[in-house]
Design a protein around this motif. Structure first.
Motif, mmCIF file in Angstrom:
data_model
loop_
_atom_site.group_PDB
_atom_site.id
_atom_site.type_symbol
_atom_site.label_atom_id
_atom_site.label_comp_id
_atom_site.label_asym_id
_atom_site.label_seq_id
_atom_site.Cartn_x
_atom_site.Cartn_y
_atom_site.Cartn_z
ATOM 1 N N TRP A 21 3.779 4.992 3.380
ATOM 2 C CA TRP A 21 4.727 6.076 3.094
ATOM 3 C C TRP A 21 3.998 7.325 2.613
ATOM 4 O O TRP A 21 4.339 8.435 3.000
ATOM 5 C CB TRP A 21 5.727 5.625 2.042
ATOM 6 N N ILE A 22 2.973 7.155 1.775
ATOM 7 C CA ILE A 22 2.229 8.304 1.241
ATOM 8 C C ILE A 22 1.637 9.124 2.378
ATOM 9 O O ILE A 22 1.776 10.348 2.437
ATOM 10 C CB ILE A 22 1.126 7.832 0.276
ATOM 11 N N LEU A 23 0.974 8.446 3.306
ATOM 12 C CA LEU A 23 0.316 9.178 4.386
ATOM 13 C C LEU A 23 1.326 9.738 5.381
ATOM 14 O O LEU A 23 1.200 10.878 5.830
ATOM 15 C CB LEU A 23 -0.679 8.271 5.102
ATOM 16 N N ALA A 24 2.341 8.942 5.719
ATOM 17 C CA ALA A 24 3.311 9.403 6.714
ATOM 18 C C ALA A 24 4.119 10.584 6.189
ATOM 19 O O ALA A 24 4.387 11.545 6.914
ATOM 20 C CB ALA A 24 4.238 8.260 7.112
ATOM 21 N N ALA A 25 4.504 10.523 4.913
ATOM 22 C CA ALA A 25 5.360 11.570 4.362
ATOM 23 C C ALA A 25 4.574 12.824 4.014
ATOM 24 O O ALA A 25 5.057 13.945 4.198
ATOM 25 C CB ALA A 25 6.081 11.055 3.120
ATOM 26 N N GLY A 85 -6.222 2.900 -4.816
ATOM 27 C CA GLY A 85 -6.286 3.299 -3.419
ATOM 28 C C GLY A 85 -5.173 4.257 -3.049
ATOM 29 O O GLY A 85 -5.363 5.172 -2.239
ATOM 30 N N GLN A 86 -4.003 4.073 -3.648
ATOM 31 C CA GLN A 86 -2.892 4.981 -3.361
ATOM 32 C C GLN A 86 -3.159 6.363 -3.966
ATOM 33 O O GLN A 86 -2.826 7.379 -3.354
ATOM 34 C CB GLN A 86 -1.600 4.373 -3.897
ATOM 35 N N GLU A 87 -3.753 6.397 -5.148
ATOM 36 C CA GLU A 87 -4.118 7.686 -5.745
ATOM 37 C C GLU A 87 -5.189 8.377 -4.906
ATOM 38 O O GLU A 87 -5.176 9.596 -4.731
ATOM 39 C CB GLU A 87 -4.606 7.476 -7.180
ATOM 40 N N PHE A 88 -6.117 7.587 -4.382
ATOM 41 C CA PHE A 88 -7.160 8.128 -3.512
ATOM 42 C C PHE A 88 -6.550 8.742 -2.253
ATOM 43 O O PHE A 88 -6.948 9.815 -1.808
ATOM 44 C CB PHE A 88 -8.140 7.014 -3.154
ATOM 45 N N LEU A 89 -5.558 8.070 -1.676
ATOM 46 C CA LEU A 89 -4.908 8.595 -0.472
ATOM 47 C C LEU A 89 -4.214 9.924 -0.757
ATOM 48 O O LEU A 89 -4.199 10.817 0.083
ATOM 49 C CB LEU A 89 -3.893 7.586 0.070
ATOM 50 N N ARG A 113 1.238 13.783 5.053
ATOM 51 C CA ARG A 113 0.332 14.425 6.003
ATOM 52 C C ARG A 113 0.556 14.021 7.448
ATOM 53 O O ARG A 113 -0.100 14.532 8.330
ATOM 54 C CB ARG A 113 -1.118 14.107 5.619
ATOM 55 N N GLY A 114 1.448 13.086 7.700
ATOM 56 C CA GLY A 114 1.673 12.657 9.065
ATOM 57 C C GLY A 114 0.513 11.872 9.650
ATOM 58 O O GLY A 114 0.420 11.726 10.876
ATOM 59 N N ALA A 115 -0.382 11.369 8.799
ATOM 60 C CA ALA A 115 -1.518 10.614 9.309
ATOM 61 C C ALA A 115 -1.082 9.236 9.797
ATOM 62 O O ALA A 115 -0.061 8.709 9.355
ATOM 63 C CB ALA A 115 -2.584 10.467 8.221
ATOM 64 N N ARG A 116 -1.850 8.686 10.706
ATOM 65 C CA ARG A 116 -1.543 7.372 11.235
ATOM 66 C C ARG A 116 -2.501 6.346 10.654
ATOM 67 O O ARG A 116 -3.621 6.660 10.299
ATOM 68 C CB ARG A 116 -1.646 7.378 12.763
ATOM 69 N N LEU A 117 -2.037 5.093 10.601
ATOM 70 C CA LEU A 117 -2.846 4.023 10.036
ATOM 71 C C LEU A 117 -3.092 2.957 11.089
ATOM 72 O O LEU A 117 -2.237 2.680 11.923
ATOM 73 C CB LEU A 117 -2.122 3.369 8.846
ATOM 74 N N CYS A 118 -4.260 2.373 11.057
ATOM 75 C CA CYS A 118 -4.537 1.254 11.947
ATOM 76 C C CYS A 118 -5.306 0.195 11.172
ATOM 77 O O CYS A 118 -5.876 0.474 10.125
ATOM 78 C CB CYS A 118 -5.329 1.704 13.186
ATOM 79 N N HIS A 119 -5.272 -1.026 11.685
ATOM 80 C CA HIS A 119 -5.965 -2.137 11.048
ATOM 81 C C HIS A 119 -7.134 -2.583 11.921
ATOM 82 O O HIS A 119 -7.055 -2.557 13.138
ATOM 83 C CB HIS A 119 -5.025 -3.329 10.857
ATOM 84 N N LEU A 120 -8.181 -3.009 11.277
ATOM 85 C CA LEU A 120 -9.330 -3.582 11.979
ATOM 86 C C LEU A 120 -9.285 -5.086 11.790
ATOM 87 O O LEU A 120 -9.163 -5.571 10.674
ATOM 88 C CB LEU A 120 -10.647 -3.036 11.416
ATOM 89 N N GLY A 121 -9.347 -5.826 12.873
ATOM 90 C CA GLY A 121 -9.278 -7.278 12.779
ATOM 91 C C GLY A 121 -7.843 -7.764 12.797
ATOM 92 O O GLY A 121 -6.900 -7.027 13.069
ATOM 93 N N ALA A 122 -7.681 -9.032 12.481
ATOM 94 C CA ALA A 122 -6.354 -9.653 12.533
ATOM 95 C C ALA A 122 -5.489 -9.174 11.376
ATOM 96 O O ALA A 122 -5.979 -8.932 10.279
ATOM 97 C CB ALA A 122 -6.483 -11.166 12.482
ATOM 98 N N VAL A 123 -4.212 -9.040 11.624
ATOM 99 C CA VAL A 123 -3.266 -8.591 10.604
ATOM 100 C C VAL A 123 -2.372 -9.773 10.254
ATOM 101 O O VAL A 123 -1.722 -10.316 11.136
ATOM 102 C CB VAL A 123 -2.418 -7.416 11.114
ATOM 103 N N ARG A 138 -7.952 -4.363 5.571
ATOM 104 C CA ARG A 138 -6.860 -5.097 4.944
ATOM 105 C C ARG A 138 -5.536 -4.450 5.344
ATOM 106 O O ARG A 138 -5.494 -3.275 5.682
ATOM 107 C CB ARG A 138 -6.998 -5.076 3.422
ATOM 108 N N PRO A 139 -4.444 -5.188 5.283
ATOM 109 C CA PRO A 139 -3.146 -4.605 5.637
ATOM 110 C C PRO A 139 -2.754 -3.483 4.678
ATOM 111 O O PRO A 139 -3.015 -3.558 3.473
ATOM 112 C CB PRO A 139 -2.185 -5.796 5.515
ATOM 113 N N TRP A 140 -2.140 -2.461 5.211
ATOM 114 C CA TRP A 140 -1.652 -1.366 4.382
ATOM 115 C C TRP A 140 -0.332 -1.760 3.737
ATOM 116 O O TRP A 140 0.515 -2.368 4.362
ATOM 117 C CB TRP A 140 -1.439 -0.111 5.231
ATOM 118 N N THR A 141 -0.160 -1.388 2.477
ATOM 119 C CA THR A 141 1.124 -1.651 1.821
ATOM 120 C C THR A 141 2.141 -0.615 2.276
ATOM 121 O O THR A 141 1.798 0.436 2.812
ATOM 122 C CB THR A 141 0.982 -1.577 0.291
#
Length: 198
Positions: A182-186, A155-159, A188-198, A174-177
Motif C-alpha cells: 500500500w505504501i508504494l502503490a499509494a 522496512g516500511q519506514e525505509f520505503l 509513488r505508484g511503484a510496482r513490486l515483484c518477488h524473487l523465487g517462490a512465493v 520475501r513476500p511483501w506485506t
C-alpha cells in the motif's frame, strides 16, 4: 474464473489448508477474544456460571420466557457455531471472528443486566457498576493506545523515505506485506515483484 477461484481458494483451501495462518492452534480465537474482547469475554463466562449456579439453586437452569429463551438460543448459535467452524479451519485470522462480536456483546449485556438484578444489595450493585465502568475505560484505553502507537516495520519506514520514479519496480526475496504494498502503490505508484517462490 473469479467465482471458481473464490470458491476453491478463499473458501475450500482456507478451510482445509493452512494459508498464511496467524496461528496453528485451534484455540486461537478463544485466546484472541480473551485478549481483544477483554474484560467482557471473561465477565461473560464468569457471569454465565454465576447465573447458572443461582438458577440451579432455584430448581431451573433456563428461563421460562419463550422470547428470552429464543433470544439466548439465537445468540448462542450466532457466536458458538461460527467460532467452532473457524477453529476447525486450517487458516485462522482474527478478522474472521468479527461477525460473532455483536452476538457476544449482546450476550454480555444480557448477563450483566441479570447479574445487576440479582445483586439487590446496594454494595454489590455499586461493585458491578464499577466493573462495567472500568471495563469501558480499559477498552477505550486500549483503542487509543493502539491508534497512537507506531506499528510499522523498519522496512516500511525505509520505503517511505525512498526516492523512486513512478514506474519503478522493486524486487524482494520475501513476500511483501499488505502495508508495504500500500505504501508504494499509494505514494509513488511503484510496482513490486518477488524473487523465487512465493
Amino acid at each position: 474464473e473469479f467465482l471458481q477461484r473464490m470458491v476453491t481458494y478463499d473458501l475450500l483451501h482456507r478451510a482445509t489448508d493452512t494459508i498464511e495462518s496467524a496461528s496453528p492452534t485451534p484455540f486461537y480465537y478463544v485466546a484472541f477474544l480473551g485478549d481483544r474482547f477483554a474484560p467482557w469475554a471473561e465477565l461473560l463466562v464468569i457471569g454465565m456460571i454465576v447465573l447458572l449456579v443461582n438458577r440451579a439453586g432455584q430448581g431451573h437452569l433456563f428461563t421460562d420466557v419463550p422470547a428470552e429463551k429464543n433470544g439466548l438460543l439465537l445468540l448462542a448459535c450466532w457466536s458458538v457455531i461460527p467460532l467452532a467452524l473457524l477453529s476447525l479451519a486450517g487458516t485462522r485470522y482474527h478478522w474472521y471472528s468479527i461477525p460473532t462480536l455483536p452476538a457476544l456483546a449482546l450476550a454480555t449485556a444480557w448477563v450483566m443486566t441479570h447479574l445487576f438484578r440479582l445483586a439487590r444489595q446496594p454494595p454489590l450493585q455499586r461493585l458491578m457498576l464499577t466493573v462495567i465502568v472500568l471495563g469501558l475505560a480499559l477498552n477505550e484505553y486500549r483503542i487509543l493506545t493502539a491508534i497512537g502507537a507506531e506499528q510499522h516495520r523498519e522496512g516500511q519506514e525505509f520505503l517511505r523515505t525512498m526516492s523512486l520514479p513512478p514506474a519503478a519496480t522493486i524486487c524482494a526475496f520475501r513476500p511483501w506485506t499488505q502495508r508495504e504494498r500500500w505504501i508504494l502503490a499509494a505514494s509513488r505508484g511503484a510496482r513490486l515483484c518477488h524473487l523465487g517462490a512465493v
